[in-house]
Design a protein around this motif. Sequence first.
Motif, short mmCIF file in Angstrom:
data_model
loop_
_atom_site.label_atom_id
_atom_site.label_comp_id
_atom_site.label_asym_id
_atom_site.label_seq_id
_atom_site.Cartn_x
_atom_site.Cartn_y
_atom_site.Cartn_z
N ASP A 114 0.86 -1.18 0.00
CA ASP A 114 0.00 0.00 0.00
C ASP A 114 0.90 1.23 0.00
O ASP A 114 1.17 1.82 1.04
CB ASP A 114 -0.92 -0.03 1.22
CG ASP A 114 -2.03 1.00 1.13
OD1 ASP A 114 -2.48 1.28 0.00
OD2 ASP A 114 -2.45 1.51 2.18
N CYS A 129 -1.09 5.95 1.43
CA CYS A 129 -2.25 6.01 2.32
C CYS A 129 -2.04 7.15 3.31
O CYS A 129 -1.03 7.85 3.28
CB CYS A 129 -2.45 4.69 3.06
SG CYS A 129 -1.24 4.39 4.37
N VAL A 178 -3.93 1.45 -4.45
CA VAL A 178 -3.58 1.99 -3.14
C VAL A 178 -4.89 2.24 -2.37
O VAL A 178 -5.94 2.41 -2.99
CB VAL A 178 -2.80 3.32 -3.26
CG1 VAL A 178 -1.41 3.08 -3.83
CG2 VAL A 178 -3.55 4.34 -4.09
N THR A 179 -4.81 2.27 -1.04
CA THR A 179 -6.04 2.55 -0.29
C THR A 179 -6.35 4.04 -0.26
O THR A 179 -7.51 4.43 -0.21
CB THR A 179 -5.94 2.05 1.17
OG1 THR A 179 -4.87 2.73 1.82
CG2 THR A 179 -5.74 0.56 1.23
N TYR A 235 -8.25 -2.10 4.05
CA TYR A 235 -7.44 -2.95 3.16
C TYR A 235 -8.23 -3.89 2.25
O TYR A 235 -7.70 -4.30 1.20
CB TYR A 235 -6.36 -3.68 3.97
CG TYR A 235 -5.24 -2.71 4.20
CD1 TYR A 235 -4.33 -2.44 3.19
CD2 TYR A 235 -5.15 -1.98 5.38
CE1 TYR A 235 -3.34 -1.49 3.34
CE2 TYR A 235 -4.16 -1.03 5.55
CZ TYR A 235 -3.26 -0.78 4.53
OH TYR A 235 -2.30 0.18 4.67
N HIS A 255 -8.06 -3.36 -1.65
CA HIS A 255 -7.15 -4.04 -2.57
C HIS A 255 -7.83 -5.28 -3.16
O HIS A 255 -7.70 -5.55 -4.36
CB HIS A 255 -5.86 -4.43 -1.85
CG HIS A 255 -4.90 -3.29 -1.69
ND1 HIS A 255 -3.84 -3.09 -2.54
CD2 HIS A 255 -4.85 -2.28 -0.78
CE1 HIS A 255 -3.18 -2.00 -2.17
NE2 HIS A 255 -3.77 -1.50 -1.10
#
Length: 464
Positions: free
Chosen positions: A31, A34, A407-408, A416, A419
């Motif tokens: 990630d 964020c 990406v978050t 998460y 994803h």
Amino acid sequence: MKNFIHPDFLLESATAKEIFHDYAEAQPIIDFHCHLSPKLIAEDHRFDNLGEVWLAGDHYKWRAMRTNGVDEAYCTGAPSFYDKFLKWADTVPYTAGNPLYHWTHLELARYFNIFDLLSPKTADTIYHQASEMLKQKEFSTRNLLKKMKVEVVGTTDDPADSLEYHIQLKNFEIQVRPTWRPDNLIKTDNPETFNQYINQLEEVSGAVISSFADLLKVLDQRHAFFHETGCRASDHGLDRMYYTDAAGTDPEKAFQKIRTGQKLNEQETEGYRYKIMQELCKLNHKRGWVQQFHLGAMRNNNTRLFNKLGPDTGFDSIANPQDSYKISRFLDSLDVSNQLAKTILYNLNPADNEVFVTMIGNFQDGSVPGKMQYGAAWWFLDQKTGMEKHLADLSALGLLSRFVGMVTDSRSFLSYPRHEYFRRIACNYIGQEVEKGVIPKDQEILKTLVEGISYQNAKAYFGF
């Protein structure tokens, strides 16, 4: 009756199911962008209840609640998190068709093994069941990351930050890396606020900043400190790219003017912002970082509620299409001296998709596969339709197989499953193309493609 969240959720063909379960589902998560709090990770914080972890800072949910007629007090005000949660539960059935409905139920399923639909009827039971679990050690911030097989977290950090929590996390098995976010350096509209920020940089660096040249020296120093602390990426949240070739845009003169408390005119503003961004990008190239540009948000539209609540509270929207000429000239101004770092461009206006994909093609130079990247569908485009258009446009005009993936872009430790959401939508899109005969049903091609955009490409691109 089959659960709403089931093993083949969003997978509409046999090929989609096969490639998701075989190649995407088990991949770890990188990630790389964020807004998680490194402090909460360092302290291994435990949340008290589901309302806190879901509603304390989620402007996506607040926007939906306001639209559903929920009073502002239950978004950003004083009521208990239980009462706020009940208002969110009242809203959830009305979000059907919105990504919030999918995210809500994926999060309940993946973190808490709860497959009931959230509604006023189930709200109390779900709240207490999930809240009791959150209080357990297995649901601390670090363990929430481990539960989702997260390998790397890229937080968002100001150049003046001490990075003390990243330093504390040096030996944590999950890499929690800072990301350099120098947006305060271009916020010149208010000289008083800008000068307060320059004073912060003086304090943290122990240097006097009396000139533009001094500023660049301090930024190089801070950039080096970030690098030593594990930073390998910058991020820039801009309304647009800045560029000018007009005379009379000396950044030194502009800097001196604003340091004396005077406002810059339009030409001075453009010239200063162009030059400071150019110098920041040269630092990124110097240390081999990846630079990210999130372009096209029109922020703080509601003056009344901005004055009451501040920024990042849910009053932003999509801006007009970007000026492609200025994007081109800015990138070229770095490339002409071979100082253009690996770059990811994210657009917020879907009308810019094809512009951005074709723009990155102008500056690929064979030095790195996919050196210039078309960033993941972002913010208002971070939903099924937006992702599908993103995948189709990148496939048509670039190389989907080199895409670094999802990406978050989130502040939530429960985000998460986004994803997984992306991987399901991507596998469904690829599966449809295979079924139509557009992509061959060749397992080597499909394995490379799906594993690449799920995990492998980001790992190689950032060097993690």
